[in-house]
Design a protein around this motif. Structure first.
Motif, PDB file in Angstrom:
ATOM      1  N   ASP A 113       6.903  -6.359   5.014  1.00  0.00           N
ATOM      2  CA  ASP A 113       7.469  -5.512   6.059  1.00  0.00           C
ATOM      3  C   ASP A 113       8.466  -4.505   5.513  1.00  0.00           C
ATOM      4  O   ASP A 113       8.783  -3.528   6.205  1.00  0.00           O
ATOM      5  N   ASP A 153      -3.239  -2.340   4.376  1.00  0.00           N
ATOM      6  CA  ASP A 153      -2.275  -1.576   5.173  1.00  0.00           C
ATOM      7  C   ASP A 153      -2.985  -0.782   6.271  1.00  0.00           C
ATOM      8  O   ASP A 153      -2.540  -0.747   7.427  1.00  0.00           O
ATOM      9  N   GLN A 187       5.795  -1.689   5.176  1.00  0.00           N
ATOM     10  CA  GLN A 187       5.143  -1.288   6.434  1.00  0.00           C
ATOM     11  C   GLN A 187       5.177  -2.462   7.393  1.00  0.00           C
ATOM     12  O   GLN A 187       4.879  -3.598   7.016  1.00  0.00           O
ATOM     13  N   THR A 188       5.552  -2.197   8.633  1.00  0.00           N
ATOM     14  CA  THR A 188       5.541  -3.255   9.629  1.00  0.00           C
ATOM     15  C   THR A 188       4.156  -3.350  10.263  1.00  0.00           C
ATOM     16  O   THR A 188       3.293  -2.500  10.041  1.00  0.00           O
ATOM     17  N   ASN A 189       3.956  -4.397  11.055  1.00  0.00           N
ATOM     18  CA  ASN A 189       2.648  -4.620  11.659  1.00  0.00           C
ATOM     19  C   ASN A 189       2.817  -5.120  13.090  1.00  0.00           C
ATOM     20  O   ASN A 189       3.910  -5.514  13.504  1.00  0.00           O
ATOM     21  N   LEU A 232      -2.801  -1.236  10.619  1.00  0.00           N
ATOM     22  CA  LEU A 232      -2.508  -0.197  11.603  1.00  0.00           C
ATOM     23  C   LEU A 232      -3.686   0.003  12.565  1.00  0.00           C
ATOM     24  O   LEU A 232      -3.494   0.208  13.769  1.00  0.00           O
ATOM     25  N   ARG A 273      12.513   5.169   6.785  1.00  0.00           N
ATOM     26  CA  ARG A 273      11.431   4.627   7.609  1.00  0.00           C
ATOM     27  C   ARG A 273      10.934   5.682   8.589  1.00  0.00           C
ATOM     28  O   ARG A 273      11.721   6.288   9.304  1.00  0.00           O
ATOM     29  N   THR A 332       6.249   0.932  11.702  1.00  0.00           N
ATOM     30  CA  THR A 332       6.906   1.876  10.801  1.00  0.00           C
ATOM     31  C   THR A 332       6.297   1.792   9.410  1.00  0.00           C
ATOM     32  O   THR A 332       5.678   0.791   9.039  1.00  0.00           O
ATOM     33  N   VAL A 333       6.494   2.856   8.646  1.00  0.00           N
ATOM     34  CA  VAL A 333       6.101   2.883   7.240  1.00  0.00           C
ATOM     35  C   VAL A 333       7.183   3.652   6.485  1.00  0.00           C
ATOM     36  O   VAL A 333       7.822   4.546   7.055  1.00  0.00           O
TER      37      VAL A 333
END
Length: 407
Positions: free
Chosen positions: A297, A352, A300-302, A356, A177, A282-283
């Protein structure tokens, strides 16, 4: 919390040592359960591995509206959602005690555990759910092997990691991550009611922060079956003493931070435990591997305040489970060239990137106090307020204009 007794037993009752499937999904939260239901409905052999037979009452996504409902309808879950959620059609938006505008449109409030239970109930066969824990994954360009804590094994042509931010299995596969923004936002969730037991004077309400120093984006109030749910989104250091105050004295602290709320809430109390969540943006990297794909998630988180997490998740489920996975399973092999098609999908990349972009925008709109962002913030709310006033004088004009622009 809604439970489904049909999914409380491990697949095959623990008798079969090796379970053979087309797709093995690791993680039975919202992403994994929705993906499993879509694939199983299409006739694929699916195994979902999660250590919880009934998903716990965690503070995650608690409302859905707008484009997210269209995606749910496309995937065939909207009717089931209506059975576990509270619908509302109007949101009163305020700032500094004054009405900014009124949002009109279908939306639903719910508890996350109920939403997961709904998704799991849509699997045609309850035995698709394996109540166990994946301890290791070994893969190839053809068949993937999963070792379970119980000693059993699962074989599959494709493994879907829907493990959220739990990255142990991914780490063992060489997936890492990359932190884009550490401790980006803090979210609080709790349920409120009026002291006298009477209902609130609104269907749903959003109160925006009044001072940049407070770091408050907005407080969202919306109905769930347990009452009026409150989601508070902040861009502030999670070690700040205000976090402790929100947990210990939520009523007084909320009104101190958002004094304009007092006239709308009256005397109220928090009726359940105050939950909070600190989110890093994070990605993942090193994720392009044969036979394994990450969604939601896990990829990628948001930012919860941006409201894009469910949309991203649903796009992942839609593109993977209705387009790519069915096509991949029709031919031999499950190499990187197939997996890369999903990660290169135009709709996925757009979702995605938008997530971001909105995360950074919400933080800047809330917290930046330089002249440029101060002007932009004032114009943002002024434009909304003026549009609302014109729409009150000429009802329906905004809808007609938007319709003409879409034509």
């Amino acid at each position: 919390m809604t439970t489904d007794g049909a999914v409380t037993e491990p697949i095959d009752g623990g008798v079969t040592a090796t379970i053979v499937s087309d797709v093995a999904i690791v993680g039975g939260g919202l992403a994994g359960s929705l993906a499993a239901a879509v694939l199983a409905r299409a006739g694929h052999r699916v195994a979902v591995v999660d250590k919880r037979a009934v998903y716990p009452d965690e503070f995650r996504v608690e409302k859905i509206g707008g484009h997210q409902l269209e995606l749910l309808r496309k995937l065939g879950f909207l009717n089931a959602l209506e059975d576990v959620a509270c619908r509302y059609d109007q949101v009163l938006n305020i700032r500094e005690g004054k009405v900014v505008d009124v949002s009109v449109g279908q939306a639903y409030g719910f508890r996350y555990a109920d939403l997961v239970a709904m998704a799991r109930s849509q699997m045609p066969d309850p035995s698709n759910l394996i109540v166990d824990e994946v301890t290791a994954i070994s893969g190839s360009d053809d068949v993937q092997y999963l070792e379970l804590a119980s000693g059993r094994h699962v074989t599959a042509r494709l493994v879907v990691l829907a493990t959220g931010m739990a990255g142990v299995l991914g780490y063992r596969l060489g997936i890492r991550r990359r932190v884009l923004a550490e401790r980006h936002s803090v979210s609080f969730g709790f349920t409120i009611a009026r002291q006298d037991g009477t209902p609130f004077d609104f269907e749903a309400l959003t109160c925006y922060g009044e001072r940049t120093a407070d770091g408050i984006d907005y407080l969202s109030l919306f109905p769930v079956r347990a009452g009026m749910r409150a989601n508070l989104f902040m861009f502030r250091d999670p070690t700040d003493p205000i976090m402790r105050e929100l947990r210990r004295e939520p009523e007084a602290t909320v009104l101190r931070l958002l004094p304009g709320l007092r006239d709308y809430l009256g005397d109220f109390r928090v009726t359940d435990r105050v939950q909070n969540w600190v989110m890093d943006l994070t990605v993942v990297e090193g994720h392009l591997q044969p036979g394994v794909v990450l969604i939601g998630d896990a990829f990628q988180t948001n930012c919860p305040a941006a409201g894009t997490g469910v949309a991203r998740l649903l796009v992942d489920v839609d593109r993977l489970c209705t387009e790519y996975a069915p096509r991949w399973l029709m031919t031999a092999g499950m190499g990187r060239e197939k997996i890369s098609q999903f990660y290169s999908d135009r709709d996925k990349i757009a979702a995605d990137q938008q997530s971001l972009k909105m995360a950074r925008f919400r933080q800047a709109l809330t917290s930046r106090n330089d002249i440029g962002w101060d002007v932009r913030r004032r114009l943002h709310f002024l434009r909304r307020s003026l549009t609302h006033r014109v729409d009150q004088m000429h009802p329906g004009w905004l809808g007609r204009v938007r319709g003409a622009l879409r034509a």
